[in-house]
Motif scaffolding. Structure first.
Motif, short mmCIF file in Angstrom:
data_model
loop_
_atom_site.label_atom_id
_atom_site.label_comp_id
_atom_site.label_asym_id
_atom_site.label_seq_id
_atom_site.Cartn_x
_atom_site.Cartn_y
_atom_site.Cartn_z
N SER A 13 7.67 -0.30 78.22
CA SER A 13 6.39 -0.26 78.47
C SER A 13 5.29 -1.22 78.75
O SER A 13 5.04 -2.24 79.33
CB SER A 13 5.54 0.43 77.30
OG SER A 13 5.66 2.20 77.85
N ASP A 29 3.38 4.28 83.83
CA ASP A 29 4.56 4.48 82.25
C ASP A 29 4.51 6.48 82.73
O ASP A 29 3.87 7.53 82.37
CB ASP A 29 4.19 4.17 81.29
CG ASP A 29 4.88 4.31 79.87
OD1 ASP A 29 5.55 5.39 79.70
OD2 ASP A 29 5.13 3.02 79.56
N ASP A 31 5.94 8.08 80.75
CA ASP A 31 6.02 8.97 79.16
C ASP A 31 4.90 9.06 79.71
O ASP A 31 3.83 10.46 78.74
CB ASP A 31 6.06 8.25 77.74
CG ASP A 31 7.42 8.02 77.63
OD1 ASP A 31 8.74 8.85 78.06
OD2 ASP A 31 8.16 7.45 76.84
MG LIG Z 1 7.68 3.74 76.70
#
Ligand SMILES: [Mg+2]
Ligand SMILES: Nc1ncnc2c1ncn2[C@@H]1O[C@H](COP(=O)(O)OP(=O)(O)OP(=O)(O)O)[C@@H](O)[C@H]1O
Ligand SMILES: O=C(O)C1=C[C@@H](O)[C@@H](O)[C@H](O)C1
Length: 162
Positions: A13, A29, A31
């Motif tokens: 990230s 990202d 997530d």
């Molecule tokens: Mg990450």
């Protein structure tokens, strides 16, 4: 499309965001995309289990279609995601257990690393996934002891050579 892969806390990230800036492109990202629609990762794991999270992760990744994308550490487990990533450029961030130990100490947001055995779990999860990371990687960078900027500067020339 550039995808960042690698074990938990390897910096997908953080490095992904910085790489996107360096390339003047967008950053996303997977997530964060899951969390935006479905609640926190620990909540999803607790309420519905890991496989449900993996389903949501497949959906999220399939919707991200531009720029640099940081994947979750386990996204490479699903065949659908492996195929998607193979159609883009894949950057693999390798981290040592010593490096991971420093990073995961104070972090409570990774359900697979909850508890005292966090580092042992991190290492065993990583060893199972390492062959998949290596298989998918177009660019492979060892991140230990390097700043985010140094890592980005190592990635950029390798992208140009592909
Ligand atoms: Mg990450
Ligand atoms: N090169 C670096 N040097 C020092 N700290 C770093 C570096 N890269 C990332 N970090 C720190 O390590 C932690 C993990 O980074 P990050 O969240 O980007 O990892 P990740 O690979 O996205 O993890 P996850 O798989 O859980 O999503 C963060 O606290 C971040 O600030
Ligand atoms: O390595 C993993 O399996 C995970 C990594 C994180 O990015 C999150 O996707 C989640 O905590 C699971």
């Amino acid at each position: 499309m550039i995808y960042l892969i690698g074990p938990m806390a390897s910096g997908k990230s953080t490095v992904g965001r910085s790489l996107a800036t360096a390339l003047s492109t967008s950053f996303a990202d997977s997530d964060a995309a899951v969390v935006a629609h479905h609640g926190t990762i620990p909540e999803i794991f607790a309420a519905h289990g890991e496989q449900h999270f993996r389903d949501l992760e497949v959906q999220a990744l399939s919707r991200l279609r531009t720029g640099v994308v940081a994947t979750g550490g386990g996204a490479v487990l699903r065949e659908e995601n492996q195929q998607l990533l193979s159609r883009g450029t894949v950057v693999y961030l390798e981290l040592s257990p010593q490096g991971a130990a420093e990073r995961i100490k104070a972090d409570s947001n990774r359900p697979l690393l909850a508890g005292d055995e966090a580092l042992t779990v991190w290492a065993s999860v990583y060893e199972k996934r390492r062959p998949i990371y290596e298989m998918l990687a177009d660019v492979h960078v060892k991140v230990d002891g390097k700043s985010v900027l140094q890592i980005v500067e190592e990635i950029l020339p390798q992208l140009n050579q592909l």
